[in-house]
Design a protein around this motif. Structure first.
Motif, short mmCIF file in Angstrom:
data_model
loop_
_atom_site.label_atom_id
_atom_site.label_comp_id
_atom_site.label_asym_id
_atom_site.label_seq_id
_atom_site.Cartn_x
_atom_site.Cartn_y
_atom_site.Cartn_z
N GLY A 20 87.42 -59.94 68.43
CA GLY A 20 87.69 -61.25 69.05
C GLY A 20 86.88 -61.52 70.31
O GLY A 20 85.69 -61.17 70.41
N GLY A 21 87.55 -62.15 71.29
CA GLY A 21 86.89 -62.68 72.48
C GLY A 21 86.04 -61.67 73.25
O GLY A 21 84.95 -62.01 73.71
N ARG A 24 82.80 -61.15 71.37
CA ARG A 24 82.00 -62.38 71.53
C ARG A 24 81.36 -62.42 72.92
O ARG A 24 80.16 -62.65 73.04
N ASP A 36 91.12 -57.18 72.94
CA ASP A 36 92.05 -57.22 71.81
C ASP A 36 91.71 -56.08 70.85
O ASP A 36 90.57 -55.96 70.42
N ARG A 109 91.05 -65.84 61.48
CA ARG A 109 90.79 -66.16 62.89
C ARG A 109 90.14 -67.53 63.02
O ARG A 109 89.76 -68.13 62.02
N ASP A 110 90.02 -68.00 64.27
CA ASP A 110 89.65 -69.40 64.46
C ASP A 110 88.18 -69.75 64.19
O ASP A 110 87.88 -70.66 63.43
N ASN A 114 84.45 -65.63 66.90
CA ASN A 114 85.60 -64.82 67.32
C ASN A 114 86.03 -63.84 66.23
O ASN A 114 87.10 -63.24 66.32
N ASP A 156 96.79 -72.95 62.40
CA ASP A 156 97.19 -73.18 63.79
C ASP A 156 96.43 -74.39 64.33
O ASP A 156 95.25 -74.29 64.69
N ARG A 159 93.87 -74.74 67.27
CA ARG A 159 92.46 -74.36 67.16
C ARG A 159 91.53 -75.56 67.24
O ARG A 159 90.37 -75.42 67.62
N ARG A 162 90.98 -75.73 70.72
CA ARG A 162 90.17 -74.57 71.12
C ARG A 162 88.70 -74.82 70.81
O ARG A 162 87.82 -74.41 71.56
N ARG A 165 87.53 -76.84 73.54
CA ARG A 165 87.49 -76.02 74.76
C ARG A 165 86.26 -75.12 74.77
O ARG A 165 85.52 -75.06 75.75
N PHE A 166 86.02 -74.43 73.66
CA PHE A 166 84.84 -73.54 73.62
C PHE A 166 83.55 -74.36 73.74
O PHE A 166 82.60 -73.94 74.40
N GLN A 169 83.33 -75.17 77.42
CA GLN A 169 83.18 -73.98 78.27
C GLN A 169 81.82 -73.28 78.05
O GLN A 169 81.19 -72.82 79.00
N ARG A 196 100.90 -74.76 75.37
CA ARG A 196 99.67 -74.19 74.77
C ARG A 196 98.54 -75.22 74.83
O ARG A 196 97.39 -74.89 75.10
N LYS A 203 91.51 -75.37 80.65
CA LYS A 203 90.24 -74.63 80.55
C LYS A 203 89.09 -75.63 80.40
O LYS A 203 88.00 -75.41 80.91
N1 CTP Z 1 92.68 -66.52 67.90
C1 CTP Z 1 92.76 -67.34 66.79
N2 CTP Z 1 93.46 -68.51 66.84
C2 CTP Z 1 94.08 -68.88 67.98
C3 CTP Z 1 94.00 -68.08 69.11
C4 CTP Z 1 93.29 -66.90 69.04
O1 CTP Z 1 92.20 -67.02 65.76
N3 CTP Z 1 94.77 -70.02 68.01
C5 CTP Z 1 91.97 -65.24 67.80
C6 CTP Z 1 90.46 -65.32 68.05
O2 CTP Z 1 89.85 -64.35 67.24
C7 CTP Z 1 90.34 -64.96 69.52
C8 CTP Z 1 91.44 -63.92 69.69
O3 CTP Z 1 92.46 -64.33 68.78
O4 CTP Z 1 89.07 -64.44 69.84
C9 CTP Z 1 91.97 -63.82 71.11
O5 CTP Z 1 92.46 -65.05 71.54
P1 CTP Z 1 92.48 -65.52 73.06
O6 CTP Z 1 92.68 -64.34 73.94
O7 CTP Z 1 93.40 -66.68 73.17
O8 CTP Z 1 91.04 -66.16 73.26
P2 CTP Z 1 89.65 -65.50 73.47
O9 CTP Z 1 88.83 -65.74 72.26
O10 CTP Z 1 89.77 -64.11 73.93
O11 CTP Z 1 89.00 -66.42 74.58
P3 CTP Z 1 89.39 -66.56 76.12
O12 CTP Z 1 89.42 -65.20 76.68
O13 CTP Z 1 88.29 -67.40 76.65
O14 CTP Z 1 90.70 -67.25 76.15
#
Ligand code: CTP
Length: 464
Positions: A20-21, A24, A36, A109-110, A114, A156, A159, A162, A165-166, A169, A196, A203
């Motif tokens: 994940g994050g 990335r 994670d 995953r999103d 990630n 979800d 996303r 998100r 947001r990405f 950002q 949420r 962000k």
């Molecule tokens: N994730 C997802 N769907 C979501 C939230 C999270 O699939 N709604 C997955 C993604 O793989 C993400 C990981 O869970 O990379 C961790 O989520 P989060 O910590 O919220 O985000 P990050 O990607 O780590 O980004 P940041 O640290 O900038 O919040």
């Protein structure tokens, strides 16, 4: 640290990956302290095993209901979770969580960026798993869902936000297919808890150029489902060929300008809301054209309702935003040449310690495309700053404390708490702000006796 996690996983005979994050961000060269870890098996058990190896060093929090555990390791926060898939069904606000294989976990995953995972298993330690070409998408700066976006977003709906947001950002673009799916599914954002939504929204607000995200929020149709007041700022009306400017785009420009000057979330919120009441105060007059009379007053009243709806804190931060919205036109008024000292004192009194932030907001509010005009306005503000400084040095109005207290007044006239005491206090304040008397105890005392006598009060015997 990763070696120790690897060792612990091998003792328990489970497969483990960092995912994940954090992975990335490794490719993006961004510093990240959140790690994670996905375990094909029981995440909590692995975290507990690690904790037992160093009983005093780390803090472990276990969330049994979520099947996750968080280990604080020096400055790192490591989250352990079993491989799983999560999804929101229909209109339900509660996700369904099921155990899954690693492949399934990755696919649910999103975004492809990630889905990257690095093995921490002895036989393949350090090997990158990139099933969905996430590295390529990082290089192309594109956000793309690993599965059909309709599935990913329905698992979800947050996303969709998100993605925006990405994009804001990281300055990434959203792949066309995913973008279309967001437009199609935008309304589903309503089933997501507002807390949420606001985590992501804030962000966006804190990104280098928040307008990127905010424009996307509007263009995708997401914005109107959770923040209709902001969405409503958009648009231009025209009467007899006279049009006003688009207040949404103007607001974004102010926000971007301000974001170059400050990273503070709440001053950015003040910029976002400074013209929020323009649609509700808009009027057209043949002589004067468009006006938005009182929008700063109505706007400051709207702040609380907006904060309440958005589940933002109803605390001193909200009051600060209200104050800046209310006062945002005042420094402009002060830039007129015949402004009185008393107007300056009043602004210092009302803005208190937030006067510098207010000035910053007002300068950011200059969005004219004409460089000569911008130069002129900035020069005017320089004058305002000078006036503020001069009067403050002389009169000390910023953070003003009354030189005479209610107790002083009561004992001077030998009366108890009463309407008259309040009236005298107010009269003293007004006289100081108007410059009728100096901001000193001596002048205030003298004035207090005069006011008291006017109200029919008699001096106490021992008062002087
Ligand atoms: N994730 C997802 N769907 C979501 C939230 C999270 O699939 N709604 C997955 C993604 O793989 C993400 C990981 O869970 O990379 C961790 O989520 P989060 O910590 O919220 O985000 P990050 O990607 O780590 O980004 P940041 O640290 O900038 O919040």
């Amino acid at each position: 640290m990763f070696e120790i996690i690897s060792e612990a996983a091998s003792e328990l005979n489970v497969k483990v990956y960092v995912i994940g994050g954090w992975v990335r961000d490794l490719f993006l060269k961004r510093d990240s302290k959140d790690i994670d870890i996905v375990v094909v098996g029981n995440g909590i058990q692995l975290a507990e095993n690690l904790k037992n190896k160093f009983p005093s060093k780390h803090k472990l929090s276990v969330f049994k209901n979520f099947g996750t555990a968080m280990l604080k390791w020096d400055e790192w926060e490591i989250e352990f979770v079993g491989a799983r898939k999560e999804s929101y069904r229909q209109e339900s606000r509660k996700p369904i969580v099921e155990n899954a294989s690693l492949e399934e976990d990755i696919s649910r995953r999103d975004f492809t960026i990630n889905t990257l995972a690095i093995s921490l298993n002895k036989d393949s330690y350090g090997k990158l798993l990139d099933v969905y070409c996430g590295v390529e998408d990082i290089n192309k700066k594109v956000l793309k869902t690993p599965l059909d976006p309709d599935i990913t977003f329905s698992d979800d709906p947050l996303r969709m936000l998100r993605a925006v947001r990405f994009a804001s950002q990281l300055s990434f673009s959203i792949d066309n297919k995913s973008l279309k799916a967001i437009k199609r599914n935008a309304e589903r954002i309503k089933i997501v808890a507002m807390e949420r939504v606001m985590d992501e929204f804030n962000k966006i607000m804190l990104s280098e150029k928040p307008s990127i995200g905010l424009k996307l929020l509007r263009n995708t149709g997401l914005l109107k489902h959770f923040f209709p007041e902001l969405d409503k700022l958009h648009g231009i009306d025209s009467v007899n060929g006279k049009a006003h400017k688009d207040n949404f785009l103007h607001t974004l420009k102010v926000l971007d300008n301000l974001s170059e000057l400050s990273d503070d979330l709440w001053i950015r919120w003040a910029a976002l809301l400074h013209d929020i009441a323009k649609p509700d105060t808009k009027k057209f007059d043949n002589e004067v054209g468009w006006s938005f009379h009182g929008h700063e007053y109505l706007g400051h009243l709207m702040v609380e309702k907006i904060f309440r709806n958005l589940k933002l804190p109803l605390n001193e931060k909200m009051k600060y935003v209200q104050k800046l919205v209310l006062l945002h036109l005042r420094p402009i008024a002060l830039s007129e040449s015949d402004v009185t000292d008393s107007a300056v004192r009043r602004l210092l009194f009302e803005a208190g310690d937030d006067i510098d932030d207010l000035m910053m907001l007002c300068e950011a509010d200059i969005t004219s495309a004409n460089p000569l005009k911008v130069k002129k306005y900035l020069k005017n503000f320089e004058q305002v700053r000078l006036k503020l400084k001069e009067i403050e040095e002389k009169d000390k109005i910023r953070n003003w404390q009354p030189p005479i207290s209610g107790e002083d007044i009561m004992s001077a006239f030998n009366v108890g708490p009463s309407r008259e005491v309040g009236m005298i206090k107010k009269a003293i304040r007004e006289a100081i702000l108007d410059g009728k008397i100096l901001n000193s105890r001596k002048d205030a005392l003298e004035f207090m006796f005069q006011e008291g006598e006017k109200l029919g009060l008699t001096r106490a015997e021992n008062s002087h």
